[in-house]
Design a protein around this motif. Structure first.
Motif, mmCIF file in Angstrom:
data_model
loop_
_atom_site.group_PDB
_atom_site.id
_atom_site.type_symbol
_atom_site.label_atom_id
_atom_site.label_comp_id
_atom_site.label_asym_id
_atom_site.label_seq_id
_atom_site.Cartn_x
_atom_site.Cartn_y
_atom_site.Cartn_z
ATOM 1 N N TRP A 144 -9.992 1.825 -3.192
ATOM 2 C CA TRP A 144 -10.959 2.262 -2.583
ATOM 3 C C TRP A 144 -10.999 2.943 -1.055
ATOM 4 N N ARG A 145 -10.072 1.953 -0.420
ATOM 5 C CA ARG A 145 -10.049 2.356 1.195
ATOM 6 C C ARG A 145 -9.218 3.439 1.334
ATOM 7 N N TYR A 146 -9.519 4.176 2.469
ATOM 8 C CA TYR A 146 -8.536 5.239 2.963
ATOM 9 C C TYR A 146 -8.537 5.427 4.210
ATOM 10 N N THR A 187 -9.961 6.784 7.287
ATOM 11 C CA THR A 187 -11.048 7.620 7.480
ATOM 12 C C THR A 187 -10.808 8.471 8.844
ATOM 13 N N LYS A 188 -11.146 9.812 8.884
ATOM 14 C CA LYS A 188 -10.785 10.722 9.708
ATOM 15 C C LYS A 188 -12.005 10.892 10.364
ATOM 16 N N LYS A 189 -13.305 11.127 9.624
ATOM 17 C CA LYS A 189 -14.529 11.245 10.186
ATOM 18 C C LYS A 189 -15.710 10.396 9.875
ATOM 19 N N GLY A 228 -7.363 12.453 21.441
ATOM 20 C CA GLY A 228 -8.866 13.022 21.140
ATOM 21 C C GLY A 228 -9.279 12.777 19.793
ATOM 22 N N GLN A 229 -8.774 12.049 19.141
ATOM 23 C CA GLN A 229 -9.145 11.381 17.683
ATOM 24 C C GLN A 229 -10.380 11.059 17.846
ATOM 25 N N THR A 230 -11.547 11.490 16.970
ATOM 26 C CA THR A 230 -12.791 11.420 17.077
ATOM 27 C C THR A 230 -13.051 10.050 16.435
ATOM 28 N N GLN A 231 -12.379 9.243 15.707
ATOM 29 C CA GLN A 231 -12.572 7.825 15.107
ATOM 30 C C GLN A 231 -13.162 6.943 16.315
ATOM 31 N N ILE A 232 -12.341 7.104 17.294
ATOM 32 C CA ILE A 232 -12.406 6.205 18.588
ATOM 33 C C ILE A 232 -13.860 6.146 19.037
ATOM 34 N N ALA A 278 -2.474 -9.350 11.480
ATOM 35 C CA ALA A 278 -3.777 -9.153 11.599
ATOM 36 C C ALA A 278 -4.284 -7.837 11.352
ATOM 37 N N LEU A 279 -3.507 -6.811 11.593
ATOM 38 C CA LEU A 279 -4.300 -5.577 11.177
ATOM 39 C C LEU A 279 -4.267 -5.296 9.693
ATOM 40 N N GLY A 280 -3.247 -5.935 9.047
ATOM 41 C CA GLY A 280 -3.349 -5.809 7.514
ATOM 42 C C GLY A 280 -4.542 -6.656 6.899
ATOM 43 N N SER A 303 -12.522 2.098 7.663
ATOM 44 C CA SER A 303 -11.461 1.806 8.804
ATOM 45 C C SER A 303 -10.527 2.877 8.796
ATOM 46 N N CYS A 304 -9.851 2.793 9.747
ATOM 47 C CA CYS A 304 -8.730 3.663 10.198
ATOM 48 C C CYS A 304 -7.666 3.038 11.056
ATOM 49 N N PRO A 305 -6.464 2.643 10.792
ATOM 50 C CA PRO A 305 -5.553 2.101 11.545
ATOM 51 C C PRO A 305 -4.893 3.232 12.425
ATOM 52 N N MET A 306 -4.664 2.891 13.857
ATOM 53 C CA MET A 306 -4.297 4.105 14.518
ATOM 54 C C MET A 306 -3.063 3.768 15.534
ATOM 55 N N GLU A 307 -2.058 4.482 15.512
ATOM 56 C CA GLU A 307 -1.114 4.027 16.234
ATOM 57 C C GLU A 307 -0.916 5.540 17.374
ATOM 58 N N GLY A 308 -1.594 6.482 16.977
ATOM 59 C CA GLY A 308 -1.925 7.802 17.816
ATOM 60 C C GLY A 308 -2.667 7.465 19.236
ATOM 61 N N PHE A 309 -2.028 6.679 19.948
ATOM 62 C CA PHE A 309 -2.683 6.545 21.454
ATOM 63 C C PHE A 309 -1.670 6.188 22.385
ATOM 64 N N ALA A 329 -0.982 -2.910 21.334
ATOM 65 C CA ALA A 329 0.041 -2.603 20.224
ATOM 66 C C ALA A 329 -0.455 -1.706 19.230
ATOM 67 N N VAL A 330 -1.594 -1.890 18.726
ATOM 68 C CA VAL A 330 -2.088 -0.874 17.807
ATOM 69 C C VAL A 330 -3.483 -0.854 17.569
ATOM 70 N N VAL A 331 -4.072 0.082 17.087
ATOM 71 C CA VAL A 331 -5.802 0.127 17.326
ATOM 72 C C VAL A 331 -6.388 0.300 16.086
ATOM 73 N N ALA A 373 -6.313 12.054 -3.627
ATOM 74 C CA ALA A 373 -5.524 11.143 -4.230
ATOM 75 C C ALA A 373 -4.530 10.334 -3.411
ATOM 76 N N LYS A 374 -4.292 9.169 -3.497
ATOM 77 C CA LYS A 374 -3.332 8.141 -2.693
ATOM 78 C C LYS A 374 -1.981 8.799 -2.917
ATOM 79 N N VAL A 375 -1.320 8.756 -1.767
ATOM 80 C CA VAL A 375 -0.014 9.315 -1.620
ATOM 81 C C VAL A 375 0.712 8.120 -1.336
ATOM 82 N N ARG A 376 1.439 7.608 -2.329
ATOM 83 C CA ARG A 376 2.398 6.317 -2.456
ATOM 84 C C ARG A 376 3.492 6.684 -3.214
ATOM 85 N N LYS A 377 4.848 5.965 -2.801
ATOM 86 C CA LYS A 377 6.004 6.017 -3.635
ATOM 87 C C LYS A 377 5.738 5.270 -4.908
HETATM 88 C C1 LIG Z 1 0.187 1.524 11.968
HETATM 89 C C2 LIG Z 1 -0.759 3.008 11.542
HETATM 90 C C3 LIG Z 1 -0.974 3.824 12.285
HETATM 91 C C4 LIG Z 1 -1.606 4.947 12.090
HETATM 92 N N1 LIG Z 1 -2.223 5.961 12.905
HETATM 93 C C5 LIG Z 1 -3.008 6.573 12.673
HETATM 94 C C6 LIG Z 1 -3.493 7.764 13.451
HETATM 95 O O1 LIG Z 1 -3.464 7.439 14.905
HETATM 96 N N2 LIG Z 1 -4.571 8.479 13.022
HETATM 97 C C7 LIG Z 1 -4.865 8.569 11.740
HETATM 98 O O2 LIG Z 1 -5.700 9.309 11.475
HETATM 99 N N3 LIG Z 1 -4.294 7.772 10.915
HETATM 100 C C8 LIG Z 1 -3.220 6.919 11.197
HETATM 101 N N4 LIG Z 1 -2.873 6.002 10.280
HETATM 102 C C9 LIG Z 1 -3.291 6.016 8.780
HETATM 103 C C10 LIG Z 1 -2.201 6.735 8.177
HETATM 104 O O3 LIG Z 1 -1.785 8.014 7.975
HETATM 105 C C11 LIG Z 1 -2.552 6.400 6.324
HETATM 106 O O4 LIG Z 1 -2.810 5.037 6.354
HETATM 107 C C12 LIG Z 1 -1.307 6.677 5.394
HETATM 108 O O5 LIG Z 1 -1.316 8.174 5.522
HETATM 109 C C13 LIG Z 1 -1.936 6.248 4.073
HETATM 110 O O6 LIG Z 1 -3.045 6.808 3.599
HETATM 111 P P1 LIG Z 1 -4.342 5.889 3.284
HETATM 112 O O7 LIG Z 1 -4.543 4.501 4.378
HETATM 113 O O8 LIG Z 1 -5.452 6.808 3.511
HETATM 114 O O9 LIG Z 1 -4.220 5.416 1.924
HETATM 115 C C14 LIG Z 1 -2.072 5.055 10.637
HETATM 116 C C15 LIG Z 1 -1.693 4.156 9.833
HETATM 117 C C16 LIG Z 1 -1.035 3.000 10.294
HETATM 118 C C17 LIG Z 1 -0.570 1.618 8.957
#
Ligand SMILES: Cc1cc2nc3c(=O)[nH]c(=O)nc-3n(C[C@H](O)[C@H](O)[C@H](O)COP(=O)(O)O)c2cc1C
Length: 209
Positions: free
Chosen positions: A9-11, A13-15, A66-70, A138-140, A153-159, A178-180, A196-200
């Motif tokens: 269900w989760r992904y 989230t960009k917006k 500039g990521q709007t999720q913040i 903890a992020l997991g 939710s959205c995990p983010m390293e883009g900072f 470390a991570v946001v 669709a989920k992109v996974r190996k």
């Molecule tokens: C550690 C980490 C950092 C990430 N950084 C960003 C980010 O800065 N911006 C963003 O939009 N998504 C970010 N993502 C999301 C990944 O791109 C996304 O989890 C991956 O493409 C798999 O897609 P899904 O989570 O939607 O299933 C990050 C994910 C992780 C785990």
């Protein structure tokens, strides 16, 4: 298994919908899932900042490509790792363990010396990497907890970590970003929902020996 359903269900989230807020009860559940995270030796050498203040978040957005999720998500979590492991961090843990489990702290001295030897002998860079790795566990849990609550939710390293450290005064606290991660509710306009989920494949990802 409900967890697999939730993970599908989760992904990321960009917006987010800026008008929707996480309830105090759900926020406590997410924080508890983070608090219960496993960590190496149990030391939990990190702190999680939960940022609601909109002005601070506007400044952090500039430091986040500039990521709007913040700014648009209900809550922003900044996982900050301890920059350097100190002998006192280990002593504090042993005291907590002794008090929690009714043990004699003196009997834990050998264990404490072992941890001190292992951790304080690492280079400053290796210590920082090691504590940062703990935050990802903890992020997991954060991501899984949000998914179970059907909170986006959205995990983010883009900072820029250095800028986060500066804005949030982390250096003075012996911490570094470390991570946001953001949490809240998806906007109806988020184009990535439903993709669709992109996974190996399991064959590519696993090898049984
Ligand atoms: C550690 C980490 C950092 C990430 N950084 C960003 C980010 O800065 N911006 C963003 O939009 N998504 C970010 N993502 C999301 C990944 O791109 C996304 O989890 C991956 O493409 C798999 O897609 P899904 O989570 O939607 O299933 C990050 C994910 C992780 C785990």
């Amino acid at each position: 298994m409900k967890l697999l359903e939730n993970l599908n269900w989760r992904y990321a989230t960009k917006k987010f919908d800026p008008s929707r807020k996480i309830s105090p009860g759900d926020l406590e559940k997410i924080k508890e899932a983070i608090r219960l995270s496993a960590s190496s030796y149990g030391l939990q050498l990190y702190k999680v900042l939960v940022i609601e203040d909109h002005e601070i978040r506007k400044t952090l957005k500039e430091a986040s490509w500039g990521q709007t999720q913040i700014t648009d998500a209900s809550h922003l979590f900044v996982f900050c790792n301890t920059a350097q492991v100190k002998a006192s961090d280990i002593d504090d843990y042993l005291e907590l363990k002794a008090n929690t489990q009714n043990l004699d702290v003196g009997n834990l001295k050998g264990y404490g010396d072992f941890m001190k030897d292992k951790l304080t002998s690492l280079s400053p860079e290796a210590q920082k990497n090691w504590t940062a790795r703990q935050t990802y566990i903890a992020l997991g849990n954060f991501l899984a907890a949000c998914a179970e609550l059907h909170i986006d939710s959205c995990p983010m390293e883009g900072f820029e970590p250095e800028q986060y450290d500066e804005i949030l005064g982390l250096k003075e606290k012996g911490l570094t970003a470390a991570v946001v991660a953001t949490a809240g509710y998806r906007s109806k306009e988020d184009q990535t929902q439903g993709m669709a989920k992109v996974r190996k494949s399991a064959d590519q990802l696993f090898e049984t020996i």
